[in-house]
Design a protein around this motif. Structure first.
Motif, short mmCIF file in Angstrom:
data_model
loop_
_atom_site.label_atom_id
_atom_site.label_comp_id
_atom_site.label_asym_id
_atom_site.label_seq_id
_atom_site.Cartn_x
_atom_site.Cartn_y
_atom_site.Cartn_z
N TYR A 1 -7.07 25.07 -5.46
CA TYR A 1 -8.46 25.54 -5.61
C TYR A 1 -8.94 24.98 -6.76
N ARG A 2 -8.33 25.33 -7.89
CA ARG A 2 -8.55 24.89 -9.29
C ARG A 2 -7.23 24.11 -9.89
N GLU A 3 -7.24 23.32 -10.85
CA GLU A 3 -5.99 22.82 -11.47
C GLU A 3 -5.05 24.01 -11.95
N TYR B 1 -1.08 31.79 -2.88
CA TYR B 1 0.22 32.48 -2.47
C TYR B 1 -0.06 33.83 -1.81
N ARG B 2 0.84 34.51 -1.15
CA ARG B 2 0.80 36.02 -1.01
C ARG B 2 1.32 36.48 -2.27
N VAL C 1 -1.54 39.58 0.98
CA VAL C 1 -2.45 38.47 1.35
C VAL C 1 -3.59 38.70 0.35
N CYS C 2 -4.04 39.88 0.20
CA CYS C 2 -5.25 40.41 -0.53
C CYS C 2 -5.11 39.95 -2.02
N ALA D 1 -7.14 37.36 -4.20
CA ALA D 1 -7.85 37.84 -5.38
C ALA D 1 -7.28 36.89 -6.64
N ASP D 2 -6.21 36.69 -6.61
CA ASP D 2 -5.51 35.92 -7.89
C ASP D 2 -5.97 34.46 -7.79
N PHE D 3 -6.15 33.87 -6.62
CA PHE D 3 -6.50 32.38 -6.33
C PHE D 3 -8.03 32.29 -6.64
#
Length: 134
Positions: free
Chosen positions: A5-7, A12-13, A23-24, A28-30
């Motif tokens: 998504y970004r560098e 990941y899960r 998954v959530c 959220a982290d991503f």
């Protein structure tokens, strides 16, 4: 399977911060948002479009890799603190400071948007698009 998504960010899960499969927490982290927001969206999706949301959640559960634990990473107690500090509203940042950060990010994106706008409005782009239609 990992996506960019970004560098430096991979999708990941995150079973370490999971309620069910992580998954959530991984999403959220991503995307850099709070986990509860993603969970709320998933629950809303289950209410309004249950089959699609459930299918997407199960697919993500099966297809996404677990978030790797790196050597030298902070201990579990410290991990929560590190994670909280990455979220402005949990790190004790005032709304004015958070707005300043967002303004800086938008200012950094402005030259790129200007270049894209210049390209799209150019006669060369219009000509190239007409050639592609042929």
């Amino acid at each position: 399977m990992s996506h960019r998504y970004r560098e430096g960010r991979n999708l990941y899960r995150d079973p370490q911060h999971a309620k069910i499969a992580g998954v959530c927490a991984g999403l959220a982290d991503f995307f850099g948002v709070e986990t509860w927001i993603v969970r709320l969206l998933v629950i809303s999706g289950l209410i309004f479009t249950s089959v699609i949301t459930l299918t997407a959640y199960l697919a993500a559960w099966l297809l996404l890799d677990k978030k790797p634990v790196t050597l030298g990473s902070p201990a579990e107690g410290e991990m929560g603190e590190v994670r909280m500090k990455s979220r402005s509203w949990q790190a004790g940042v005032t709304p004015l400071q958070a707005l300043g950060r967002i303004a800086q990010e938008l200012d950094a994106l402005e030259p790129r948007v200007q270049r894209i706008e210049k390209l799209v409005t150019s006669k060369t782009f219009a000509l190239q698009r007409e050639f592609n239609k042929l």
